[in-house]
Enzyme design. Sequence first.
Site, PDB file in Angstrom:
ATOM      1  N   MET A  69       0.829  -1.309   0.094  1.00 47.93           N
ATOM      2  CA  MET A  69      -0.031  -0.020  -0.037  1.00 47.93           C
ATOM      3  C   MET A  69       1.105   1.147  -0.006  1.00 47.93           C
ATOM      4  O   MET A  69       0.485   2.289   0.278  1.00 47.93           O
ATOM      5  CB  MET A  69      -0.866  -0.178   1.219  1.00 47.93           C
ATOM      6  CG  MET A  69      -2.115  -1.225   1.063  1.00 47.93           C
ATOM      7  SD  MET A  69      -3.423  -0.918   2.053  1.00 47.93           S
ATOM      8  CE  MET A  69      -2.894  -0.612   3.649  1.00 47.93           C
TER       9      MET A  69
ATOM     10  N   HIS B 189       9.413  -3.399   3.432  1.00 50.21           N
ATOM     11  CA  HIS B 189       9.002  -3.565   2.019  1.00 50.21           C
ATOM     12  C   HIS B 189      10.153  -3.970   1.180  1.00 50.21           C
ATOM     13  O   HIS B 189      10.257  -4.671   0.433  1.00 50.21           O
ATOM     14  CB  HIS B 189       8.460  -2.584   1.409  1.00 50.21           C
ATOM     15  CG  HIS B 189       7.241  -2.142   1.989  1.00 50.21           C
ATOM     16  ND1 HIS B 189       6.872  -0.959   2.981  1.00 50.21           N
ATOM     17  CD2 HIS B 189       5.930  -2.630   1.897  1.00 50.21           C
ATOM     18  CE1 HIS B 189       5.523  -0.801   3.301  1.00 50.21           C
ATOM     19  NE2 HIS B 189       4.960  -2.009   2.790  1.00 50.21           N
TER      20      HIS B 189
HETATM   21  O1  PAF Z   1      -0.076  -5.950   3.539  1.00 54.81           O
HETATM   22  C1  PAF Z   1      -0.363  -4.831   2.779  1.00 54.81           C
HETATM   23  O2  PAF Z   1       0.128  -3.753   2.742  1.00 54.81           O
HETATM   24  C2  PAF Z   1      -1.828  -4.817   2.259  1.00 54.81           C
HETATM   25  O3  PAF Z   1      -2.716  -5.550   3.005  1.00 54.81           O
HETATM   26  C3  PAF Z   1      -1.874  -5.659   0.931  1.00 54.81           C
HETATM   27  C4  PAF Z   1      -1.661  -7.174   0.913  1.00 54.81           C
HETATM   28  C5  PAF Z   1      -1.036  -4.743  -0.304  1.00 54.81           C
HETATM   29  C6  PAF Z   1      -3.265  -5.719   0.530  1.00 54.81           C
HETATM   30  O4  PAF Z   1      -3.807  -4.241   0.004  1.00 54.81           O
END
Ligand code: PAF
Length: 297
Positions: free
Chosen positions: A42, A49
């Site tokens: 997101m 990330h």
């Molecule tokens: O973990 C996240 O950032 C969100 O829940 C995802 C998997 C991208 C779905 O919107």
Amino acid sequence: MLTAPSGTKNRELRATDRIEVVRTAVSDARGRGLRIGCVPTMGALHAGHLSLITAAREETDFVVVTIFVNPTQFGPNEDFRQYPRTLNEDIEACRQAGVDLVFHPETGTIYGQDDRTFVEVAGLSDILEGEFRPGHFRGVATVVTKLLNITSPDCAYFGAKDYQQQLLIRRMCRELHLPVEVCTKPTVREPDGLALSSRNRYLSDSERQVALLISQSLQLAKQLVSDGEHDIDSISNKMLHHLTSSPSVSVDYATIRNAETLEELSSACHSMVGLIAARVGKTRLIDNMLIDLPEPR
Ligand code: PAF
């Protein structure tokens, strides 16, 4: 601070908000014999990330990062509007990390006005996070299905920090026969133990100190089990006691469950997970740790 993994210099990043561009780029890459990795996010990218992107780079040949703040996984009183949106910085971080393609769709590209199709993983969606965030996992399962259909990766990467989410996505992919391998990578922590989260940026300095009670409580549970404590209620109570040693913490749950099924436990089993959701001030944080029973001597 996000640092680039080695070997990222000569890759060229494309960023698009169009499904057709993603499909063409992915099918070209596949035509060249490349394996596709997808990291759904997101945005508001942090080192957690980046560790998923690094794993995708190491394990696949063409890496797609999706950036979409998914409205359907936020409840009416949650932080959808305030959720951090840092698209330009995110794209730059992806470029430095050697991502091949960023997909950052508009809401109207993912959801039609009159959509009637949703994905729900019964049971797993209603407990723990699902109990406190009704509808959350329906939103997650639906958007992840859509994103996987658009990017059609060989492997999709998720963080262990969202423990229940990754279990649910695994199950969903298995039961829907989606041709994707779900890869879960370890939670990235600050040196003092705080699990990285896009929501940490909401914390004041003093709240950030208080937030450490969460990882400390999980560590405490792990330690108790390794010291031979098997009484789950007693361990949970000690976690709760530690967590609530600050009045600015309000706890949604602090529990130890079966790590595969998330079922409640009456006594310790071999593969367990401690899970906590708590609000520190106004910020809701989640964290978890796997807890194994020590091998008998
Ligand atoms: O973990 C996240 O950032 C969100 O829940 C995802 C998997 C991208 C779905 O919107």
